[in-house]
Design a protein around this motif. Structure first.
Motif, PDB file in Angstrom:
ATOM      1  N   ARG A  22       0.829  -1.208   0.000  1.00  9.99           N
ATOM      2  CA  ARG A  22       0.000   0.000   0.000  1.00  9.99           C
ATOM      3  C   ARG A  22       0.860   1.253   0.000  1.00  9.99           C
ATOM      4  NH1 ARG A  22      -3.536  -1.792   3.433  1.00  9.99           N
ATOM      5  NH2 ARG A  22      -2.461  -0.859   5.197  1.00  9.99           N
ATOM      6  N   ASN A  23       2.032   1.152   0.631  1.00 10.53           N
ATOM      7  CA  ASN A  23       2.921   2.312   0.724  1.00 10.53           C
ATOM      8  C   ASN A  23       3.920   2.403  -0.426  1.00 10.53           C
ATOM      9  OD1 ASN A  23       1.646   3.137   3.039  1.00 10.53           O
ATOM     10  ND2 ASN A  23       3.025   1.987   4.382  1.00 10.53           N
ATOM     11  N   GLY A  24       3.647   1.685  -1.502  1.00  8.76           N
ATOM     12  CA  GLY A  24       4.476   1.866  -2.692  1.00  8.76           C
ATOM     13  C   GLY A  24       5.742   1.030  -2.731  1.00  8.76           C
ATOM     14  N   LYS A  25       5.869   0.085  -1.785  1.00 14.29           N
ATOM     15  CA  LYS A  25       7.060  -0.779  -1.786  1.00 14.29           C
ATOM     16  C   LYS A  25       6.837  -1.988  -2.692  1.00 14.29           C
ATOM     17  CE  LYS A  25       9.054   1.603   1.527  1.00 14.29           C
ATOM     18  NZ  LYS A  25       9.959   2.687   1.114  1.00 14.29           N
ATOM     19  N   LEU A  26       7.917  -2.682  -3.010  1.00 10.82           N
ATOM     20  CA  LEU A  26       7.838  -3.848  -3.902  1.00 10.82           C
ATOM     21  C   LEU A  26       7.915  -5.133  -3.104  1.00 10.82           C
ATOM     22  CD1 LEU A  26      10.172  -2.753  -6.840  1.00 10.82           C
ATOM     23  CD2 LEU A  26       7.722  -2.311  -6.477  1.00 10.82           C
ATOM     24  N   VAL A  27       6.887  -5.974  -3.248  1.00 13.28           N
ATOM     25  CA  VAL A  27       6.807  -7.222  -2.496  1.00 13.28           C
ATOM     26  C   VAL A  27       6.566  -8.383  -3.449  1.00 13.28           C
ATOM     27  CG1 VAL A  27       5.545  -8.485  -0.714  1.00 13.28           C
ATOM     28  CG2 VAL A  27       5.808  -5.997  -0.519  1.00 13.28           C
ATOM     29  N   ALA A  28       7.450  -9.353  -3.439  1.00 11.62           N
ATOM     30  CA  ALA A  28       7.215 -10.573  -4.214  1.00 11.62           C
ATOM     31  C   ALA A  28       6.306 -11.491  -3.404  1.00 11.62           C
ATOM     32  CB  ALA A  28       8.537 -11.268  -4.532  1.00 11.62           C
ATOM     33  N   PHE A  29       5.330 -12.083  -4.079  1.00  9.95           N
ATOM     34  CA  PHE A  29       4.355 -12.927  -3.367  1.00  9.95           C
ATOM     35  C   PHE A  29       3.970 -14.119  -4.237  1.00  9.95           C
ATOM     36  CE2 PHE A  29       0.490 -11.829  -5.763  1.00  9.95           C
ATOM     37  CZ  PHE A  29       0.894 -10.673  -6.416  1.00  9.95           C
ATOM     38  N   TYR A  35       5.588 -16.875  -8.730  1.00  9.06           N
ATOM     39  CA  TYR A  35       5.682 -15.728  -7.828  1.00  9.06           C
ATOM     40  C   TYR A  35       5.610 -14.441  -8.652  1.00  9.06           C
ATOM     41  CZ  TYR A  35       6.660 -18.062  -3.412  1.00  9.06           C
ATOM     42  OH  TYR A  35       6.537 -18.790  -2.261  1.00  9.06           O
ATOM     43  N   GLY A  36       4.844 -13.469  -8.132  1.00  8.07           N
ATOM     44  CA  GLY A  36       4.739 -12.171  -8.790  1.00  8.07           C
ATOM     45  C   GLY A  36       5.544 -11.128  -8.030  1.00  8.07           C
ATOM     46  N   LEU A  37       6.043 -10.124  -8.760  1.00  5.59           N
ATOM     47  CA  LEU A  37       6.692  -8.984  -8.112  1.00  5.59           C
ATOM     48  C   LEU A  37       5.671  -7.864  -8.050  1.00  5.59           C
ATOM     49  CD1 LEU A  37       8.962  -7.455  -6.850  1.00  5.59           C
ATOM     50  CD2 LEU A  37       9.853  -6.948  -9.129  1.00  5.59           C
ATOM     51  N   GLY A  38       5.066  -7.694  -6.857  1.00  2.00           N
ATOM     52  CA  GLY A  38       3.929  -6.796  -6.718  1.00  2.00           C
ATOM     53  C   GLY A  38       4.306  -5.364  -6.398  1.00  2.00           C
ATOM     54  N   GLY A  39       3.532  -4.464  -6.976  1.00  2.00           N
ATOM     55  CA  GLY A  39       3.622  -3.043  -6.648  1.00  2.00           C
ATOM     56  C   GLY A  39       2.231  -2.430  -6.778  1.00  2.00           C
ATOM     57  N   ALA A  46       5.911   3.158  -7.715  1.00  3.99           N
ATOM     58  CA  ALA A  46       5.979   1.719  -7.426  1.00  3.99           C
ATOM     59  C   ALA A  46       6.078   0.928  -8.730  1.00  3.99           C
ATOM     60  CB  ALA A  46       4.753   1.278  -6.629  1.00  3.99           C
ATOM     61  N   VAL A  47       5.261   1.316  -9.722  1.00  2.00           N
ATOM     62  CA  VAL A  47       5.262   0.564 -10.981  1.00  2.00           C
ATOM     63  C   VAL A  47       6.597   0.747 -11.704  1.00  2.00           C
ATOM     64  CG1 VAL A  47       4.111   0.225 -13.188  1.00  2.00           C
ATOM     65  CG2 VAL A  47       2.751   0.728 -11.152  1.00  2.00           C
ATOM     66  N   ALA A  48       7.105   1.974 -11.683  1.00  2.00           N
ATOM     67  CA  ALA A  48       8.416   2.210 -12.287  1.00  2.00           C
ATOM     68  C   ALA A  48       9.477   1.371 -11.573  1.00  2.00           C
ATOM     69  CB  ALA A  48       8.774   3.691 -12.211  1.00  2.00           C
ATOM     70  N   GLY A  49       9.310   1.225 -10.249  1.00  3.68           N
ATOM     71  CA  GLY A  49      10.247   0.420  -9.464  1.00  3.68           C
ATOM     72  C   GLY A  49      10.246  -1.043  -9.885  1.00  3.68           C
ATOM     73  N   ILE A  50       9.075  -1.547 -10.291  1.00  8.83           N
ATOM     74  CA  ILE A  50       8.996  -2.939 -10.773  1.00  8.83           C
ATOM     75  C   ILE A  50       9.885  -3.097 -12.009  1.00  8.83           C
ATOM     76  CG2 ILE A  50       7.515  -4.680 -11.849  1.00  8.83           C
ATOM     77  CD1 ILE A  50       5.191  -3.614 -10.151  1.00  8.83           C
ATOM     78  N   PHE A  51       9.727  -2.165 -12.956  1.00  4.25           N
ATOM     79  CA  PHE A  51      10.539  -2.255 -14.178  1.00  4.25           C
ATOM     80  C   PHE A  51      12.029  -2.169 -13.853  1.00  4.25           C
ATOM     81  CE2 PHE A  51       6.538  -0.472 -16.072  1.00  4.25           C
ATOM     82  CZ  PHE A  51       6.235  -1.584 -16.843  1.00  4.25           C
ATOM     83  N   ALA A  52      12.350  -1.262 -12.916  1.00  5.97           N
ATOM     84  CA  ALA A  52      13.758  -1.082 -12.570  1.00  5.97           C
ATOM     85  C   ALA A  52      14.331  -2.339 -11.914  1.00  5.97           C
ATOM     86  CB  ALA A  52      13.914   0.124 -11.644  1.00  5.97           C
ATOM     87  N   ALA A 139      -0.097  -4.527  -9.408  1.00 11.30           N
ATOM     88  CA  ALA A 139       0.561  -4.906 -10.663  1.00 11.30           C
ATOM     89  C   ALA A 139       1.659  -5.896 -10.331  1.00 11.30           C
ATOM     90  CB  ALA A 139       1.153  -3.675 -11.337  1.00 11.30           C
ATOM     91  N   ALA A 140       1.717  -7.000 -11.068  1.00 14.74           N
ATOM     92  CA  ALA A 140       2.749  -7.991 -10.751  1.00 14.74           C
ATOM     93  C   ALA A 140       3.144  -8.823 -11.959  1.00 14.74           C
ATOM     94  CB  ALA A 140       2.275  -8.924  -9.630  1.00 14.74           C
TER      95      ALA A 140
END
Ligand code: TXA
Ligand code: MG
Length: 315
Positions: A22-29, A35-39, A46-52, A139-140
């Motif tokens: 919820r706070n914009g961090k990246l969590v794999a679940f 497993y997805g890399l969630g944002g 957060a979404v840009a962080g997933i790509f990075a 998004a994951a």
């Protein structure tokens, strides 16, 4: 470098993971597929962080994960066909691509500028609880560095993303082991990615043909890039014998091998083992992995799709 938190699927672990998301961090679940890399899909950073974190080319649109149908319908148009498919197959390993609703407040990065959105309601209980607690669409993409094998265990995630993401929520091994089937419904049903739910099953459910994606189509999908599922080792397909120095991956009865996707020839078992076994054989340091033929029927279509990408020539 970030310290990547290891969380277990306890009430505390789930609550922490949900707050981070919820706070914009990246969590794999975990999901039932991989497993997805969630944002948080509402949060551009957060979404840009997933790509990075993935090192993924940013033109690829992401799948957004939801806890409920009501939430899905806030973001996409919902034709009768979608309802029929969701009634029969959700929650489950199936993604639908539908027209984005006007005014939907998702990060534009999620759709990479397309006017459609890929939506999914996973069945894995850890994923469902996490999505309910997070209270935001998530998004994951698969939780691996771009171009590497999709993870089916928390340890696989850490292999390529440790230090690059905020947390990994460990929910054990994924049941299905292959990414979700992707069905486009805008406007005609089209299979955009094969998976556990087959084109035949969807055709029967919808009472009309589900056309397979043509290679000339425009949709940008990492699954269409030649070496998307690549291990470090080269992969030799349809091996009828073993050559010296190869790591040997069998399917069905085999006289000798290093690992067997399914000694009994069960395609569901083979799919669940596929990525885990590619990881394990890659970890032996072998320069080549030889894979016995897997029949192109039912779930075998999706298994062969992933295998041929693992074997594709790369730069
Ligand atoms: O099983 C899965 O689907 C996993 C788990 C984590 O849910 N996720 C996954 O995401 O495989 P990813 O990002 O690795 O694959 C997303 C696929 C890509 O092939 C992408 O091109 C396609 O979905 N996609 C996303 N949005 C699309 C759209 N609007 N139209 C067509 N394809 C789309
Ligand atoms: Mg992927």
């Amino acid at each position: 470098m970030t310290d990547t938190l290891r969380l277990d699927a306890s009430p505390d672990g789930l609550a922490t993971a949900a707050t981070l998301l919820r706070n914009g961090k990246l969590v794999a679940f975990p999901t039932e597929t991989v497993y997805g890399l969630g944002g948080n899909a509402l949060d551009d950073r957060a979404v840009a962080g997933i790509f990075a974190a993935k090192g993924r080319p940013s033109f690829n649109p992401l799948i957004v994960h939801f806890a409920s149908l009501e939430a899905v319908r806030e973001y996409v148009e919902w034709p009768d066909m979608a309802q029929r498919v969701a009634d029969a197959l959700w929650p489950g390993p199936l993604t639908l691509v539908l027209p984005l609703r006007a005014g939907a407040k998702l990060s534009k990065l999620v759709t990479a500028g397309l006017d459609t959105l890929a939506v999914r309601m996973p069945a894995n209980p850890v994923a469902r609880t996490l999505l309910e607690l997070a209270e935001v669409p998530v998004a994951a993409p698969s939780a691996n560095r771009s171009g590497r094998i999709s993870p089916t265990r928390a340890a696989h995630v850490l292999e390529t993303l440790d230090g690059r993401i905020d947390a990994v929520l460990d929910g054990g091994a994924c049941d299905v082991g292959l990414e979700s089937t992707i069905l486009g419904l805008a406007p005609r049903p089209r299979l955009l990615r094969p998976g556990r739910i087959t084109a035949e099953a969807l055709t029967e459910l919808l009472g009309r043909p589900v056309v397979e994606r043509k290679d000339t189509d425009q949709i940008s999908a990492p699954g269409q890039m030649s070496s998307h599922y690549a291990p470090n080792a080269h992969v030799r397909l349809n091996a009828m014998d073993w050559q010296p120095g190869e790591a040997r991956l069998a399917f069905g009865p085999a006289e000798s091998c290093d690992l067997n996707l399914s000694p009994g020839g069960d395609l569901i078992e083979a799919a669940a083992n596929l990525f885990e076994y590619l990881y394990r054989l890659d970890a032996t340091g072998a320069s080549r992995i030889a894979v016995m033929p897997v029949p192109h029927v039912g779930l075998g279509v999706a298994i062969n799709d992933r295998l041929s990408r693992a074997a594709a020539p790369r730069d």
